[in-house]
Design a protein around this motif. Structure first.
Motif, PDB file in Angstrom:
ATOM      1  N   THR A 187       0.753  -1.319   0.038  1.00 37.72           N
ATOM      2  CA  THR A 187       0.002  -0.011  -0.052  1.00 37.72           C
ATOM      3  C   THR A 187       0.829   1.332   0.136  1.00 37.72           C
ATOM      4  N   GLY A 188       2.205   1.044  -0.307  1.00 35.09           N
ATOM      5  CA  GLY A 188       2.765   2.237  -0.304  1.00 35.09           C
ATOM      6  C   GLY A 188       3.025   3.050  -1.625  1.00 35.09           C
ATOM      7  N   TRP A 189       4.515   3.481  -1.958  1.00 40.74           N
ATOM      8  CA  TRP A 189       4.340   4.604  -2.959  1.00 40.74           C
ATOM      9  C   TRP A 189       4.491   3.908  -4.375  1.00 40.74           C
ATOM     10  N   THR A 190       3.959   4.928  -5.317  1.00 40.17           N
ATOM     11  CA  THR A 190       4.071   4.569  -6.834  1.00 40.17           C
ATOM     12  C   THR A 190       4.610   5.774  -7.632  1.00 40.17           C
ATOM     13  N   GLY A 191       5.230   5.507  -8.634  1.00 41.24           N
ATOM     14  CA  GLY A 191       5.949   6.762  -9.282  1.00 41.24           C
ATOM     15  C   GLY A 191       7.294   7.554  -8.846  1.00 41.24           C
ATOM     16  N   GLY A 192       7.676   6.906  -7.771  1.00 43.15           N
ATOM     17  CA  GLY A 192       8.791   7.570  -6.946  1.00 43.15           C
ATOM     18  C   GLY A 192       8.708   7.130  -5.591  1.00 43.15           C
ATOM     19  N   PRO A 193       9.698   7.392  -4.721  1.00 40.66           N
ATOM     20  CA  PRO A 193       9.772   7.245  -3.347  1.00 40.66           C
ATOM     21  C   PRO A 193       8.811   8.139  -2.771  1.00 40.66           C
ATOM     22  N   THR A 249       6.399   3.661 -13.975  1.00 36.00           N
ATOM     23  CA  THR A 249       5.547   4.911 -13.273  1.00 36.00           C
ATOM     24  C   THR A 249       6.473   5.844 -12.690  1.00 36.00           C
ATOM     25  N   TRP A 250       7.985   5.474 -12.812  1.00 32.18           N
ATOM     26  CA  TRP A 250       9.079   6.384 -12.468  1.00 32.18           C
ATOM     27  C   TRP A 250       9.399   7.318 -13.715  1.00 32.18           C
ATOM     28  N   GLU A 251       9.600   8.482 -13.631  1.00 33.68           N
ATOM     29  CA  GLU A 251       9.956   9.385 -14.855  1.00 33.68           C
ATOM     30  C   GLU A 251      11.626   8.973 -15.232  1.00 33.68           C
ATOM     31  N   ASP A 252      12.443   8.775 -14.123  1.00 35.54           N
ATOM     32  CA  ASP A 252      13.832   8.207 -14.345  1.00 35.54           C
ATOM     33  C   ASP A 252      13.994   6.772 -14.183  1.00 35.54           C
ATOM     34  N   GLY A 253      14.137   5.953 -15.008  1.00 31.04           N
ATOM     35  CA  GLY A 253      14.329   4.530 -14.903  1.00 31.04           C
ATOM     36  C   GLY A 253      15.444   4.160 -13.875  1.00 31.04           C
TER      37      GLY A 253
END
Length: 292
Positions: A187-193, A249-253
């Motif tokens: 249930t944490g974060w997506t798209g970055g920390p 989902t991250w801008e920077d892989g």
């Protein structure tokens, strides 16, 4: 939030036992966080706060109407409601349930690396159970103002009176006898920390949880995660496919790769303390070499 769902009968909020005939509740009540609680998002818990007998803790009341302001965290983020099971409608009146067909390990990954759900083999289930990886979040512990990664053996180290490996063996025995599917629900974060990405929505988490409990995910297409080795569904009805592949989902892989490497090292460093168990389950944990 996840235990109190109108589609499922609630056995209890916390503290249960699992024996040969099923599971049973030890508490008889619920202790729910109420910060930013709303009738729309969590109607069952909100409704319980309006019933006589519910105890509100650290909740600020409007001086004129005396109604609780669940959005007010001025005293603390750790605002709570304690209420008996009878404050809810869809509950087990016996406090008991049958042998589980699914076992869910719940985590909140503040690194934004883990997928929102993954299927675990029995050995992987024990590895993650013993690791107890999750995030301390604001309002759970004094001095915690933002999510912090932590490892709490069996997801409850302070309450374990015996060595964690004892409980790991007990869980493995129960999983083997019940043939229950085991899942890691994040249930944490997506798209970055934390601080960059966003928290996985309750709606998406509930959709994934329901899909796992219904058996829908057992036959859905899966990919094997290169780092963690567990299986992750590639398609789930009602879920954006990109959510199931965290790196996309991250801008920077490359930033994701760096975070993943950091998290894997934390897992490895933590698991060394389990001695012989660490050797037995060495292949059940994450590995950067497998992703190379």
């Amino acid at each position: 939030t996840l235990s109190t769902d109108p589609e499922r009968t609630l056995i209890g909020d916390d503290e249960h036992g699992w024996h040969k005939d099923g599971v049973f509740n030890l508490e008889g009540g619920c202790y729910a966080k109420t910060i930013k609680l709303s009738r729309e998002a969590e109607p069952e818990i909100f409704g319980a706060t309006e019933r006589f007998g519910t105890v509100l803790e650290n909740v600020v009341l409007d001086e004129e109407t005396l109604k609780p302001d669940f959005n007010d965290g001025s005293k603390t983020e750790n605002t709570r409601a304690a209420y008996p099971l009878t404050a809810l409608d869809n509950v087990s009146r016996t406090g008991m349930g049958p042998t589980p067909k699914s076992v869910i390990l719940l985590t909140a990954d503040a690194f934004g690396v883990l997928p929102p759900i993954a299927r675990l083999t029995p050995d992987q289930a024990i590895y993650h159970f013993l690791s107890g990886y999750t995030a301390k979040v604001a309002g759970t512990e004094r001095g915690v103002t933002e999510p912090q990664a932590t490892f709490s053996a069996c997801f409850g180290a302070p309450f374990m009176s015996l060595h964690p490996s004892v409980y790991g063996k007990m869980l493995k025995k129960q999983l083997g006898e019940s043939l229950a599917e085991c899942w890691l629900l994040n249930t944490g974060w997506t798209g970055g920390p934390y601080g960059v990405g966003e928290r996985i929505s309750i709606k998406d988490t509930r959709t994934l949880l329901t899909s796992a409990l219904s058996g829908e995910l057992v036959n859905t297409p899966m990919r094997t995660d290169e780092i963690f080795g567990f299986e992750v569904p590639t398609v789930v009805e009602g879920i954006d496919p990109s959510l199931l592949e965290p790196r996309t989902t991250w801008e920077d892989g490359k930033a994701y790769d760096a975070q993943a490497e950091k998290l894997v090292k934390l897992f490895e460093e933590n698991f060394v303390k389990f001695g012989s168990s660490a050797e037995e389950l060495a292949n059940a944990g994450p590995s950067l070499s497998s992703a190379a």
